[in-house]
Design an enzyme around this catalytic site. Structure first.
Site, mmCIF file in Angstrom:
data_model
loop_
_atom_site.group_PDB
_atom_site.id
_atom_site.type_symbol
_atom_site.label_atom_id
_atom_site.label_comp_id
_atom_site.label_asym_id
_atom_site.label_seq_id
_atom_site.Cartn_x
_atom_site.Cartn_y
_atom_site.Cartn_z
ATOM 1 N N TYR A 143 -9.069 -13.436 -1.547
ATOM 2 C CA TYR A 143 -8.676 -13.951 -0.230
ATOM 3 C C TYR A 143 -9.394 -13.143 0.824
ATOM 4 O O TYR A 143 -9.294 -11.922 0.853
ATOM 5 C CB TYR A 143 -7.162 -13.837 -0.013
ATOM 6 N N ASP A 245 -14.991 -6.369 2.808
ATOM 7 C CA ASP A 245 -13.765 -6.774 3.486
ATOM 8 C C ASP A 245 -12.747 -5.660 3.251
ATOM 9 O O ASP A 245 -12.191 -5.555 2.160
ATOM 10 C CB ASP A 245 -13.266 -8.107 2.930
ATOM 11 N N LYS A 272 -5.515 -5.790 10.192
ATOM 12 C CA LYS A 272 -4.192 -5.285 9.795
ATOM 13 C C LYS A 272 -3.787 -4.007 10.535
ATOM 14 O O LYS A 272 -3.567 -4.047 11.733
ATOM 15 C CB LYS A 272 -4.176 -5.033 8.271
#
Lengths: 457, 457
Positions: A143, A245, A272
């Site tokens: 993801y 990522d 985040k």
């Protein structure tokens, strides 16, 4: 009590009339209804019905100091009085950029955006703009946000994943343009031989190879040194960028998971925790690559702006959060998490269930497997396995008052202490025991099912 | 004073070492250096060197009540103490969704995201998921965020825009995949005949036709009733969705610019003002289309989530902002803006310069043209025209202490009053006079240049 108990249910009855499925985010969807928060502080979240729960999800890993962290509340309260966004710059974006770029040696320059999705999308576009090439490579099962190119094969299953040496390019959403699929190479994570062959087959066309060094949905285990080094070496030979990522994984060390490897990515996406609890994304890396967005350049290869990017609220909160998430705080948090893993492994032994744990730093994931998986296809959960994991998570939520991520994952915050870890491991032991028969049953059928699915291709 | 004057310059010297071009957003880039804000209140922004300016940009139209609007500061300060984001739902997202969907009759359901870019991207993906088709149509010159499909032909120029009956599909960024260009049909805004022909040529493949009803970068004039009705009728015949980008234009009436048309879009993207000054995006529309994201549906056609989507800070601020932006507030603001336009038209007359104004509701844009443009190609500014506009905007910024959007646009907030409008029109008159010779010169060459560019194809 009974009347109170109904209030989340009552709000949800209104919610379904105006929100698809009654939710704003599918990750918080919960049957029969999601729970509504009245307030939170530190590691505790209280729902509108008065139930207090320990939070091991921390808004999908974004709250590194838990809820309403006093230094953030204070700093943001001050900034609020001065405004939240301008059509001019602010000093805090510069100071915070200096701080973040100082944490990792390969972060020459950084650009802020509003979400992890925007970070990965912008990073991919920057890689294309720099190399002039169109294709990207990404890991099967990974993801990386909701930009459709990086969604390819995010939820591949035995019915459609294809041979391991040429994983199928499966669209996530209906109506994904065929052109998107053609521009994405799906590689099997940590599988050096097959990955290099796949890259070779697309040697002239790859703008970047995207790696999440500890991909949550793949199974939350780390990319091996050999894998990262092999891909890095390949990219050097083919004018392709290596991009990471680290939206989730930046928490693992002071400079992100990339600190663990001898080679460094050209660009890194962040998100985040770096927003201190506010919407954020960023990408950082090589100066020459980042200059594709420099408005002084002509032609400007990647025109790029964003109304709320680097807004002073997110910058203020993030700067406070990351300054306080220093080397010592990280060491302490990782140690606490290691103790939690050890206690849960003990609980698994005592309950005598076929469960395992993968993870690194301040995060781990449970698997209904005797041994922790080492590939996406091993980690893949069939319907029955997902069902028993849901039972365990429901037990934790309703009976133990503990919130975990819906994949069976915990993302720690510095607000968590030994007491909460004890409640977590005890709670999981109870959950394991309550679901022991079913866990054994799915495990008995695991080999048969997975043999049929042929994970090794 | 001289030492103070250097502080924005000094911060910028640090900024260029860590941010590409020294900025986080190219829209705020300013030569020789951007200015850094120390604080803002209402319609006034103070930079770190102590200069106070009237804000007619309002963070690119996102601050409908200006800076540090007390009811928002108060509500957000309260929410801050209770946390900023959870892995659970909050009541305010439901109440705010009820409010927004009540404002427009065609908003059955809504989903929140983190930016206008995410709103348009998700909306396009929802249209594809619902129709199973890949292509989209968008207007030449229109800015709809940074999703590469909607960036196609955003800055087409005479050198590359091609014939008006088949505008070229020009990539914005280097390295844009050719497949992206193939999946985008570029139509000439408000040109019914050519647009319908282009749609006909792609009749079987179009998931949606995207219209910004008052597209800022096209020239900030409204889509005609006939154009919207013709496109709507076409979409009904071809199982294609009509989708609006109202990220900026939702401010024009209580239910958005769509309220002005007899036909309504199937989906609408929102952003900017609906976040109350915090990062936001949303898209709303037909229940059956929005259900592509409903986690109860199987198969789930558009899996869709977002870590910060519908976070309670943005929801709280947005809900307060929009409740206070009611029918009366909108009428008052639009009236004030109309007076500003009238005063500026008077200034244009008195200064005797070839300038014009387009706009609607609480926004308008200046053009270095005798008459307001009615197409993107008419509105297109050559290098020399851009240069004189920059001079006017620099005059406004440095000499009149007035902030406008870098296209010569004003986006009003309710914090602005008649006094500020008087300063704006007087300031513009001064700017027009100071640049009169150059304005006349570019106007003299306008016809010649535009004839050469052949705007009518």
């Amino acid at each position: 009590m009974n009347t109170e108990k109904k209030s989340s249910e009552k709000i949800y009855a209104d919610a379904v009339t105006v929100l698809p499925g009654g939710v704003s985010r599918n990750t918080i969807f919960h049957k029969p209804f999601p729970h509504y928060v009245s307030g939170a502080s530190g590691c505790m979240v209280t729902d509108i019905d008065g139930t207090q729960r320990i939070d091991f999800a921390n808004n999908m890993a974004s709250l590194i100091h838990g809820h309403a962290y006093p230094p953030i509340v204070e700093a943001v309260t001050e900034q609020l009085k001065k405004g939240t966004a301008y059509t001019l710059a602010t000093e805090v974006e510069v100071r915070y950029a200096q701080h973040l770029t100082s944490r990792a040696p390969d972060f020459d320059k950084i650009r802020f955006v509003n979400s992890g999705t925007e970070a990965v999308m912008s990073m991919v576009k920057a890689a294309r703009a720099f190399t002039g090439k169109s294709k990207i490579a990404k890991a099967e099962g990974s993801y990386n946000g909701t930009y459709d190119f990086v969604e390819v094969s995010q939820v591949s299953s035995p019915e459609n994943w294809g041979p391991i040496d040429h994983p199928n390019r499966n669209p996530l959403a209906f109506g994904t343009p065929p052109g998107v699929l053609e521009d994405v190479v799906v590689y099997p994570f940590n599988d050096i031989e097959n990955t290099l062959n796949l890259l070779d087959e697309n040697a002239d066309d790859l703008a970047c190879v995207l790696i999440d060094p500890i991909p949550h949905r793949v199974g939350l285990f780390a990319a091996t040194d050999a894998f990262v080094e092999a891909v890095y070496a390949w990219t050097r030979k083919h004018d392709t960028l290596l991009v990471f990522d680290e939206v989730i994984t930046f928490r693992t060390t002071y400079g992100g998971a990339q600190q663990n490897y001898s080679v460094k990515p050209d660009l890194t996406a962040l998100g985040k925790l770096i927003g201190g609890g506010f919407p954020v994304g960023a990408f950082a890396g090589r100066s020459d690559v980042m200059s594709v967005m420099d408005p002084n350049e002509s032609p400007l290869r990647l025109p790029h702006s964003g109304t709320f990017s680097a807004n002073p609220i997110t910058m203020t909160a993030g700067y406070v959060a990351m300054q306080d998430f220093d080397q010592n705080a990280i060491l302490d948090l990782n140690e606490l998490t290691a103790r939690a893993i050890s206690q849960i492994n003990e609980a698994i032994k005592l309950a005598d269930v076929p469960m395992s744990i993968s993870g690194l730093g301040s995060m781990f994931r449970l698997h209904p497997r005797r041994n922790a998986p080492e590939s996406y296809r091993e980690a893949f959960q069939f319907k029955e396995e997902k069902a028993v994991m849901t039972k365990i998570l429901d037990h934790m939520f309703y009976k133990e008052n503990i919130i975990m991520v819906n994949t069976g994952t915990c993302m720690f915050s510095t607000a968590i202490g030994q007491q909460e870890v004890d409640r977590l491991s005890q709670g999981l032991m109870n959950a394991f025991k309550a679901n022991k028969a079913e866990l054994n049953e799915v495990w008995d059928r695991y080999h048969e099912k997975h043999k049929k699915a042929d994970p090794k291709g």
